[in-house]
Structures are given as C-alpha cells and as structure tokens.
Design a protein around this motif. Structure first.
Motif, mmCIF file in Angstrom:
data_model
loop_
_atom_site.group_PDB
_atom_site.id
_atom_site.type_symbol
_atom_site.label_atom_id
_atom_site.label_comp_id
_atom_site.label_asym_id
_atom_site.label_seq_id
_atom_site.Cartn_x
_atom_site.Cartn_y
_atom_site.Cartn_z
ATOM 1 N N GLY A 87 -5.671 4.509 0.034
ATOM 2 C CA GLY A 87 -4.996 3.554 0.910
ATOM 3 C C GLY A 87 -4.473 4.250 2.155
ATOM 4 N N LEU A 88 -3.878 3.461 3.029
ATOM 5 C CA LEU A 88 -3.298 4.058 4.233
ATOM 6 C C LEU A 88 -2.062 4.869 3.870
ATOM 7 N N THR A 89 -1.410 4.468 2.786
ATOM 8 C CA THR A 89 -0.188 5.144 2.357
ATOM 9 C C THR A 89 -0.420 6.640 2.170
ATOM 10 N N TYR A 145 -6.741 4.031 8.559
ATOM 11 C CA TYR A 145 -7.259 2.687 8.253
ATOM 12 C C TYR A 145 -7.280 2.492 6.744
ATOM 13 N N ALA A 146 -7.500 1.226 6.332
ATOM 14 C CA ALA A 146 -7.638 0.957 4.898
ATOM 15 C C ALA A 146 -8.424 -0.331 4.695
ATOM 16 N N PHE A 147 -8.922 -0.492 3.480
ATOM 17 C CA PHE A 147 -9.641 -1.715 3.094
ATOM 18 C C PHE A 147 -8.658 -2.778 2.607
ATOM 19 N N TRP A 154 -6.961 -1.720 -4.843
ATOM 20 C CA TRP A 154 -7.992 -0.697 -5.001
ATOM 21 C C TRP A 154 -7.505 0.675 -4.532
ATOM 22 N N ARG A 155 -6.585 0.686 -3.595
ATOM 23 C CA ARG A 155 -6.041 1.904 -2.987
ATOM 24 C C ARG A 155 -7.147 2.692 -2.291
ATOM 25 N N LEU A 156 -7.678 2.128 -1.237
ATOM 26 C CA LEU A 156 -8.784 2.781 -0.538
ATOM 27 C C LEU A 156 -8.566 2.736 0.971
ATOM 28 N N LEU A 192 2.627 4.854 15.876
ATOM 29 C CA LEU A 192 2.213 3.580 16.468
ATOM 30 C C LEU A 192 1.620 2.720 15.359
ATOM 31 N N VAL A 193 2.121 1.500 15.205
ATOM 32 C CA VAL A 193 1.505 0.566 14.254
ATOM 33 C C VAL A 193 0.874 -0.544 15.089
ATOM 34 N N ASN A 194 -0.443 -0.583 15.109
ATOM 35 C CA ASN A 194 -1.173 -1.503 15.978
ATOM 36 C C ASN A 194 -2.421 -2.019 15.263
HETATM 37 C C1 LIG Z 1 1.760 -1.172 8.669
HETATM 38 C C2 LIG Z 1 1.309 -0.874 7.275
HETATM 39 N N1 LIG Z 1 0.916 0.368 6.970
HETATM 40 C C3 LIG Z 1 0.520 0.691 5.730
HETATM 41 C C4 LIG Z 1 0.503 -0.240 4.715
HETATM 42 C C5 LIG Z 1 0.095 0.185 3.354
HETATM 43 O O1 LIG Z 1 -1.303 0.214 3.291
HETATM 44 P P1 LIG Z 1 -2.057 0.630 1.950
HETATM 45 O O2 LIG Z 1 -1.778 -0.432 0.941
HETATM 46 O O3 LIG Z 1 -3.501 0.713 2.355
HETATM 47 O O4 LIG Z 1 -1.543 1.939 1.514
HETATM 48 C C6 LIG Z 1 0.915 -1.553 4.981
HETATM 49 C C7 LIG Z 1 0.976 -2.550 3.910
HETATM 50 O O5 LIG Z 1 1.600 -3.568 4.020
HETATM 51 C C8 LIG Z 1 1.332 -1.869 6.299
HETATM 52 O O6 LIG Z 1 1.747 -3.093 6.613
#
Ligand SMILES: Cc1ncc(COP(=O)(O)O)c(C=O)c1O
Length: 389
Positions: free
Chosen positions: A98-100, A232-234, A243-245, A169-171
């Motif tokens: 995931g993006l996390t 990025y993430a799915f 899925w955590r991707l 930056l969150v975009n």
């Molecule tokens: C701005 C932002 N970044 C990251 C995430 C988390 O992404 P992921 O579930 O792919 O880890 C979220 C989920 O809500 C989000 O809103």
C-alpha cells in the motif's frame, strides 16, 4: 513501563478520529451510516481476483524479486510514463504494501533526527506520525480556506529553515478534494529546487479525478524527478484497500534507500498479490473509468444536498472521494458537529479539525464508501440535523 525506544515515546499518540468513536456502533441496534473512512464501496474487479486466484493455483507462493515481480514493475513503469508523465523504467520502481509502506519507507530513508518536514494543512494525519517516528519534526503551513486551499509558495517559503528536508504533497488532496494546478505545482517545484528540498508526493488518488480534470504529477515537472518520491497504490482506484498493494518511484539513490527499508521490514510484497496488480494495470480501462463515473455521480448528489443544508456550503471537489463542506454558518465547531451527527443523526463524518487547525469549520464527508441509497439517507439525516439547530 518498559524502557521503550525514543522513536515510540517521541511519536504523538495516533488519533483515529471518528473511526475510533464510531467503532463498535454497528453491533448496537442503531443503523449507523459510515462516511468517515475512505473505504471504497466498489468491490475489487473480478478479473483482478481471478488472476490472483490463478497465481495461487499455479504455485506462485514463493519469494519474488525484492523490489517486485519484473513483469509487474514493467506494467507500473508503463502506467507511470503514460498516465503520470514520469519517465521511470521498471528498475526505477519498488512495489510496496500500500501507500502506507511507501511513505513510511520514504520518511525512514530521508529523515534524520531534528530534520523538519513541511506538511500542508489540512494534512493527512498518518504522515504526521511517520515524520515523528523517523525522528523528524512536522512543520505545518496552513493553506487558506478562503483561497480554496490553494498552494501558495510564498507562505511555504516562510516556514523553510536550514533544517528543512522535505515538503509533503497530497495530490489530489485528502481531505479537501483539491486537484492542484500545474501552476501551483510549478511554484512548489521552484521552491524545492531553490532550497534543495525533497518532495514526498502522496498521489494515492491520482486516477480519481472528475469533470475532465487533469492530474499533474509533480515529478513530471522539469528537474523534479530525482528530488521527488512519487507514491501510488491500487487501494482507491481499483477498490483494493484490503490487498495492501502500492508502489513508489524516486531518484536512484533515494529509491535504493527506500528499497533497503522495505526489504529490511518485509522482504517484499506477497507474490500472488502482485499478479492481481498486473491484471489491474493490464486489464480493461473502462472498469476503472466506470468506477470514477460512479464516484462522480455520488459526489454530485452529496455536494448538491450539502449545499441545501442551512449554514453549510460545499465546493465541488475535483478529485478524491471526499467532500469538505464549510459549516461555519452553523456556528458549530467541527468536532462538536461530527460528535453530534453521530449521536443525534447516526451518521459518521470526520471533523475538519482532525486534519489540523486549517480544517476547522469543515467536515470531511466520504461519498465513495456507500451506495446511492445510503448516501441519500445520510443526507436526509444530516439535513434534518442542521434544520433542527
Ligand atoms: C492521502 C492518503 N494517503 C495514503 C492512504 C493510505 O493508502 P494505503 O491504504 O494504500 O496504504 C490514504 C488512505 O485513505 C490516503 O487518503
């Protein structure tokens, strides 16, 4: 109390906002409508599920290459080049949980004790804690709600010190729904280059944009590729939150450092799950656009209804799955409004203040997490609540 690591004791306790307050409510006999969490209402498209099940059946159950399957990284490279305008080869990509995990690895790779990282407020709270855990200090720069939360480089420049290392930056932006213009991003890019800063770009909503809006990746601007971590993430676009991707690209040295964190932490992402990612990227594009069209219709419904509520005004978000209505006309603080909506109307929304003081007098309403029928019901309940004030 055990003698815990400073990286834990120095990290602010994580607040789960209304998610925590609403937890457990579903087990009561109240019919709670959840508009607080960005959990897609769509289900993962079937061809992605089938490809993953086939991978499992075909014995794809062993270790893969550390940065991810070559075929998957090639598909990601195609997407980055064609959609994001980032000329990243397959060897310039790392697959993440995931993006996390991408952002955690980015902060761990970049931030030293005492480094300052600028967060544009309203900010995504997860980033705050990660900066602290890496030993850094989050420095908030408030964007102005009266200017549609536009990025103004002059305000950001005032917060830059010799310790500043990066800007997050969150975009498109969670929570405001803003899709930043090329001009806003060019201003930020100029600042990053002049002060020799990195940009950590969370683009998890890059494919959820409405009304023909164009998402611009800051790494695609001249001179920005090597000083940007693009993540990025799915999760949202393909409705694959469980899925955590995800994946990340950055300049070579930084990407190698990020790879070191990911490999140290988890070795790599589950092999068979990556086959689902290949199917997502190589599958029919209409599936993705149909989901976005559906989200756009839901946005239209929710924003139109919010604007009919007394004391509430709502700008049209151009991306994400969130509306960010201004409730200052109701006289309520955002946390009070969120608490009362849960208690008196059985609707859960997040308070704007959860995203920092610049989010005060707003609510974050997720329109992507429920069906049309449930959204209409939620809007009826919210309307009745605001009428009653
Ligand atoms: C701005 C932002 N970044 C990251 C995430 C988390 O992404 P992921 O579930 O792919 O880890 C979220 C989920 O809500 C989000 O809103």
């Amino acid at each position: 109390m055990p003698n815990l690591a400073r990286r834990i004791t120095d990290t602010s306790p994580k607040s789960y906002g209304m998610v925590a307050k609403a937890a457990g409510m579903d087990h009561t006999n109240r019919d709670i409508i959840h508009l607080e969490l960005g959990k897609p209402h769509h289900t993962t498209p079937q061809h992605i599920v089938e490809a993953t099940v086939s991978a499992l059946r075909n014995g794809e159950v062993h270790y893969s290459d550390l940065p991810g399957l070559p075929e998957f990284r090639a598909a990601i490279s195609n997407k980055l080049t064609s959609y994001n305008g980032i000329d990243a080869g397959a060897d310039e990509v790392i697959v993440t949980n995931g993006l996390t995990q991408a952002s955690f690895a980015a902060f761990m790779a970049l931030i030293d004790h005492g480094d300052e990282v600028i967060l544009l407020e309203p900010y995504y709270p997860q980033h705050f804690g990660k900066i602290e855990m890496a030993g850094g200090r989050p420095v908030m720069v408030a964007l102005d709600p009266n200017k549609d939360y536009a990025i103004e480089s002059a305000a950001i420049e005032k917060a830059i010190t010799p310790r500043t290392k990066a800007i997050v930056l969150v975009n498109p932006c969670n929570p405001t729904g803003r899709v930043y213009s090329r001009e806003e991003l060019a201003g930020l890019a100029e600042l990053a280059q002049r002060h020799d800063l990195f940009v950590i770009a969370d683009e998890v909503y890059d494919q959820i944009v409405f009304d023909g809006a164009m998402h611009v990746s800051i790494a695609s601007l001249p001179g920005m590729k090597d000083r940007t971590v693009s993540m990025y993430a799915f999760t949202k676009s393909f409705a694959m939150d469980g899925w955590r991707l995800g994946y990340v690209t950055a300049g070579p040295d930084l990407l190698a450092a990020i790879g070191k964190v990911v490999a140290t932490e988890v070795t790599h992402v589950n092999t068979f799950i990556q086959y689902g990612g290949i199917a997502a990227l190589n599958g029919p594009g209409e599936i993705l656009s149909d989901m976005v069209i559906d989200d756009q219709k839901k946005r239209d419904l929710v924003v139109a209804r919010l604007n009919q509520m007394p004391g509430v005004t709502c700008a049209l978000p151009k991306g994400t799955i969130y509306a960010f209505p201004d409730i200052s006309g109701t006289g309520l603080k955002s946390q009070d409004a969120a608490d009362r909506l849960l208690k008196e109307a059985d609707v859960v929304v997040e308070s704007g203040a959860f995203y920092g003081p610049a989010g005060e007098s707003h609510l974050r309403v997720c329109f992507g997490s429920e069906s049309f029928e449930r959204l209409e019901l939620a809007m009826n309940r919210m309307q009745a609540f605001f009428n009653s004030l």
